[in-house]
Design an enzyme around this catalytic site. Sequence first.
Site, short mmCIF file in Angstrom:
data_model
loop_
_atom_site.label_atom_id
_atom_site.label_comp_id
_atom_site.label_asym_id
_atom_site.label_seq_id
_atom_site.Cartn_x
_atom_site.Cartn_y
_atom_site.Cartn_z
N HIS A 21 29.33 12.41 -29.61
CA HIS A 21 30.25 11.52 -28.92
C HIS A 21 30.84 10.53 -29.92
O HIS A 21 30.11 9.89 -30.67
CB HIS A 21 29.51 10.77 -27.82
CG HIS A 21 30.42 10.15 -26.82
ND1 HIS A 21 31.25 9.10 -27.12
CD2 HIS A 21 30.67 10.45 -25.53
CE1 HIS A 21 31.95 8.78 -26.06
NE2 HIS A 21 31.62 9.58 -25.08
N ARG A 30 36.36 14.90 -27.59
CA ARG A 30 35.29 14.24 -28.33
C ARG A 30 35.03 14.85 -29.70
O ARG A 30 34.83 14.12 -30.68
CB ARG A 30 34.01 14.31 -27.50
CG ARG A 30 34.14 13.49 -26.25
CD ARG A 30 32.97 13.65 -25.34
NE ARG A 30 33.14 12.72 -24.22
CZ ARG A 30 32.31 12.65 -23.17
NH1 ARG A 30 31.29 13.47 -23.11
NH2 ARG A 30 32.51 11.78 -22.22
#
Lengths: 643, 254, 215
Positions: free
Chosen positions: A268, A332
């Site tokens: 992330h 991401r």
Amino acid sequence: MTLKLDARIPDGPLHEKWDECRFHDKLVNPANKRKFKIIVVGAGLAGGSAAAALGELGYQVEVFVFHDTPRRAHSIAAQGGINAAKNYKNDGDSIRRLFYDTIKGGDYRAREANVFRLAQISNHIIDHCVAIGVPFAREYGGLLDNRSFGGAQVSRTFYARGQTGQQLLLGCYQSLLRQVHAGKVRFHARKEMLDLVKVDGHARGIIVRDLVTGEITRHAADAVVLATGGYGNVFFLSTNAKNSNVTAAFRAYKRGAGFANPCFTQIHPTCIPVSSEYQSKLTLMSESLRNDGRVWVPKQKGDQRPPNEIPEDERDYFLERRYPSFGNLVPRDVASRAIKERCDAGYGVGATGMAVYLDFRDAIQRLGRKVIEERYGNLFAMYEKITGEDPYEVPMKIYPAVHYTMGGLWVDYHLMSTIPGMFVLGEANFSDHGANRLGASALMQGLSDGFFVIPYTIGDYLARHGTMDPKQKVQPDHPAFDEVESEVRARIQKLLDVKGSTPVDVFHRRLGHLMWDECGMARSKEGLERALQEIPKIRAEFWKDVAIPGDPKEFNQELEKAGRVADFLEFAELMCMDALHRNESCGGHFRVEYQTEEGEALRDDENYAYVAVWEHRGPDQPPELNKEPLVFEAVHPSTRSYK
Amino acid sequence: MEQKSMRLTLRVWRQDGPNDAGHVETLQVDGILEDMSFLEMLDKVNQDLIRAGKEPIAFDHDCREGICGTCSLMIDGVAHGPMKGTTACQLHMRHFRDGDTITIEPWRSGAFPVVKDLVVDRSAFDRILQAGGYVSVNTGAAPDAHTLPVPKPDADAAFDAAACIGCGACVASCPNGSAMLFVAAKVSHLARLPQGQPERRKRVLDMVAQMDAEGFGACSNHYECEAVCPKEISARVIAEMNRDYLESRLCSGS
Amino acid sequence: MAAKATMAVTGIVLLSFVLGHMAGNLQVFLGPEAMNSYAEFLHDFGHGLALWVVRAVLLACLVLHVASAAYVVRVSKAARPVGYVMKKDVATDFAARTMWMTGLIVLAFLVYHLLHFTIDPLGAYHDFVDAEGRHDVHRMVVTAFQSLPTVAVYVVAQVLLAIHISHGGSSLFQTLGWRSPRNAKWVDRIGPTLAAVILVGNLFIPLGVFAGLAS
């Protein structure tokens, strides 16, 4: 290849497959449902919703969680939101577009039929969650609000401030408790599944350890549902909760369940950077922040000035520069790699140089502090608590961190693993996100699997393979339980017998560092080979020197951790093998050898458009690779571009 | 950037199990950095204990980002420690000073028996919610989400109450050991939404009855709960539940 | 929870009585005529029945108030069998924490007060009759508060009563569900304000009489 990988994808056009499946699936008569017992392990969004829905249908459900209550499951930490193809914003969304975005976002490594079903079900999830009282954010007219998320050009994300996962999990938990109250569900808190029991090839029960008393018990059922989450903690530092682990899934793998795409892990992009060597976990800052925050680094290498003193023309808004059409909202994997690239090139900021700025100055000027506070207040407060810096005044510093694992136990269209009678839901399975998950899709998948898929598909299994005759049902005194239980006890004893002097966390941390370096955001053949040499060394030291104080017959957190880390130490090898064999870059799996001139992932559809399903072959045998080819009928894999 | 290293004296509650009387153990700890979280400080203490061949301190924790509600430490006499709106896992050592003595205890409540050291059993909370903290709608029966508009102020108020993480700090800090803030948060969350209306009266009566049966104390409006709640849930939910409860009692005629 | 509501409702009744009682007895400073005719009015209203009805209601409220308090205290003590080694108060105050103590002492004072003026078992004031043949309440009060120990007992009791009311007078709004973030600011001032008024008013009686303002 020895695993039989029949995905059981129904015939017919994509949008009719789920109908087709439900029509051809056998049903269990309402009066007979109570004659079947189903074990559900884990009660996060997937397990909790499954247990509630199965209880509502009338099955006898036994839920096992290692937490003190189901409300602690890590689904609770999901911040941003949940996607659905409602098109409430009138901005061009549709089931087909959600399907397409998810397949593309997953870099064409997910199964079309599953993803299309997910998009179809997405709308029912919102309806149901509203009906059970989930307090989603609303507009002044009283209708539901939506926001944008990475990887999509429509606003389809439903949210409850920055605590969407919490509100959805509590909704599930309440539905689950309602079934407990009704006597349909029994739940067992602080009980950890340590192994799976098979009888005649079918999953028929589990062995659990009571984490308070240390007691080992057996539980038999007509089917077993695993909803035990992801394995991101193999990296030690991740955004996962401290207790999240791979044990249940890995034990099932060792009993014959295929493990699919273990190397597909999601990094992330926006997490609070590591600050000390004692750091125990990383905290996510929701992707939703990228709606209003702008990511930048100084144009000048090693610029030590405070961020607010760096003038506009000396800032490099590198995501906006590289990806003008998606800007800060690229998926991401793309954002994470771009951040890593800047930091590796020496433009990183902060004490370690391993961070970039996420700046709200412009948004605050444009919208006012109050609006920003309303949108992200709790996230800003959380950031300040952890770092001691006020993000309204100073840009946030962020860096990527391990967040989610797309890989997991292989399941067919019915969500059944290669072990008949064992179903796998949520993050624990591999099914819907391919090589990269889009934001706000995890909650969608968990609830889709639990509320709307398993209630149908498990019925088909029970109608075909279950027995209602109490005399024919497998009982916990079956010899298969004796055997597995004695293995479980032996493994615990083996851990205790080490009597070493080094705490479990030390080994876990070492493994984590190694995995982050060699099997993290960027992977290479040499690095992976190095890791495959190092992991067995750490494992050997672990079994020689791990210290586990205390008694196994009582509450013993070191023993819990030791069992989980022992499994991570084996599982990590599987991940590296998978990463090494996949000679391409796709989604979260980035092999430095396979990239375009601009540094983007270079996929190899000709050779790797398949699901890699690993099969355990025994203690001293290397696992065997099985392949489920991915066939694309509705979408044509193309190079993913967010430019 | 070198961080300053702190030396602390910890007074920690140690208790082998529910039947052990328990005692305070004093530990000298060194090498604590100000960027560590409170739980990372305990991690370090535990590693040192294990290396010294001693049993580590048992404490509950999981997400370490202030949302799962697992951590449950009484720090220097205040639930979750001195920072307002902060769980123990989000408390950082920069708020303590070199040489400090820190007292760490488990939640104290008859309804939360001690499991070991700082770990308590909060299953009473589950049983209270089981008694009625839900909307009785089965999966698959829901109409389109937009059939029922909810005014934004109501939705926001419901959310504010629903933000409860079930940690039990309210009970731990209440001079009376009352669970009113926890119970009222759920009652208020559902009472503020149209979805909660059909079962509104039965819910509050059943949940309060279970709360009393679990042996929690009575609320006498000290507002300690509100002050220590890591999610800063307002005691207005208690007033709302009181009103709902009285109305329901009077209307149900019992 | 029913106990708390009972305590709040009976608290309102008792609080109203305290206010009325204060206003009535402040008439001691208006001279014997005002005081004695007021006393007679109370005695004779509704052929003397009203007084007994009011007394019965007050007694019932008092019993319920004390009984519900006893219940709340008992339940709350039982809820925490093992106490903290260290516990700090973050929000609560002295009044809230000492409700049961101030309550008990005020209750004891109430018994004394009733024995002192109303029941008068030793008959100290039996023959106090004014010119019009009424019970001379004015003289009784003035006589009683010439004694410094008596005045001291009354002063201490009034201080405790005020502390009790400063919490109870606000707390009852929360218990009955009338407090909200919007009105909390002034609701939380009601108790202390009432307590201050009652303290000043009630203290003025013994102290004023002692200082010779009522003779």
